[in-house]
Design a protein around this motif. Structure first.
Motif, PDB file in Angstrom:
ATOM      1  N   SER A 149       0.810  -1.213   0.000  1.00  0.00           N
ATOM      2  CA  SER A 149       0.000   0.000   0.000  1.00  0.00           C
ATOM      3  C   SER A 149       0.837   1.255   0.000  1.00  0.00           C
ATOM      4  N   GLN A 151       4.516  -5.744  -5.197  1.00  0.00           N
ATOM      5  CA  GLN A 151       3.153  -5.843  -5.720  1.00  0.00           C
ATOM      6  C   GLN A 151       2.806  -4.737  -6.699  1.00  0.00           C
ATOM      7  N   LYS A 152       3.356  -3.545  -6.513  1.00  0.00           N
ATOM      8  CA  LYS A 152       3.022  -2.431  -7.400  1.00  0.00           C
ATOM      9  C   LYS A 152       4.070  -2.184  -8.467  1.00  0.00           C
ATOM     10  N   TYR A 166      -3.451  -9.035  -7.370  1.00  0.00           N
ATOM     11  CA  TYR A 166      -3.701  -8.924  -5.936  1.00  0.00           C
ATOM     12  C   TYR A 166      -3.997 -10.280  -5.318  1.00  0.00           C
TER      13      TYR A 166
END
Length: 280
Positions: free
Chosen positions: A84, A108-109, A223
């Motif tokens: 996040s 993840q990003k 995700y």
């Protein structure tokens, strides 16, 4: 020191807040059983549905570790989820073996440029999508209802591409998901047309012709990877197709379509809240 990653229900069941709170004053000893050794850019332990844990167990080994840990104890720190807070980075060129070796919690990003050859396409190539949030919509009386609990919209859904593709390069293979417009750039037809022109369960020629074609894609971890321990990548952009000479032919824009917790090892202790198919 080793990272321990808990997936899906195991990550939500683990009493992270309690361990963080109690770990301010004294060490917390946790024994994990039923884990697998993984290599995400370094050795780590992965805990899925079979994983269990014991906190401050009354066994000799834990007692000895507690005695030694008390002398050098530092309060447990809480680290915000890497997924996040991480800033998006420019896409890097990678081999399949390299992206499979990355830690999905930490990357993840991140986006990666991969050049891969399509080897298999799953037979379930489209779905009924909620027009509001694009999540799956299912029959609800005479209409459809979004399965997303935060949406719940009721109405007529759109037909949207969802291609599940196994692709590889010289270093390995992995699974990719291609949604909506990016899938349309590959297929070069809109979903509604293909659904109307082909019987249910049939894989159209427009899809089978993708087999053995080599493409360059910009992709990232889905995700669901951090929820299920099943590594899958989502194609965010179709850069182009590689011709026989090795040159990348840029993809043409498609027509508009309507249709874990991680325990980090290191100097201190921290908690991160983080049907039919065709192939050749």
């Amino acid at each position: 020191m080793l990272d321990v990653m808990l997936w899906s229900e195991r990550s939500t069941s683990f009493p992270a807040e309690d361990i963080h709170k109690d770990g301010q004053a004294s060490p917390r000893i946790v024994i994990f059983v039923g884990t697998l050794v993984k290599s995400f850019g370094g050795m780590s332990l992965s805990g899925g549905s079979s994983c269990k844990w014991y906190i401050n167990p009354k066994v000799p080994e834990a007692k000895r570790l507690m005695a030694s840990a008390k002398a050098v104890h530092e309060p447990i720190t809480w680290v915000d989820s890497a997924g996040s807070s991480q800033q998006k980075k420019p896409a890097e060129e990678k081999k399949v073996s390299e992206i499979l070796n990355l830690n999905p919690f930490e990357c993840q990003k991140n986006e990666f440029l991969v050049t891969v050859t399509v080897k298999k396409i799953d037979g379930s190539w489209w779905y009924s999508a909620c027009k509001k949030c694009m999540k799956t919509a299912k029959r609800h009386g005479d209409s459809y209802k979004c399965t997303n609990s935060k949406c719940g919209a009721i109405g007529v859904p759109s037909q949207r591409f969802k291609l599940s593709i196994l692709a590889r390069d010289k270093t390995g293979d992995t699974d990719f998901i291609v949604f909506g417009r990016q899938a349309q750039r590959l297929v070069k037809k809109i979903t509604d047309t293909l659904v109307a022109d082909n019987p249910a369960g049939f894989i159209p020629d427009e899809l089978t012709t993708l087999l053995e074609r080599t493409n360059t894609w910009s992709d990232s971890f889905t995700y669901s990877t951090t929820d299920s321990d099943n590594i899958t990548f989502q194609v965010n952009a179709v850069v182009g197709e590689v011709n026989d000479g090795g040159a990348v032919i840029p993809a043409t824009p498609g027509a508009s379509q309507t249709s874990s917790i991680m325990f980090s090892g290191g100097a201190g202790t921290s908690l991160q809240n983080t049907n039919q198919s065709v192939m050749l």
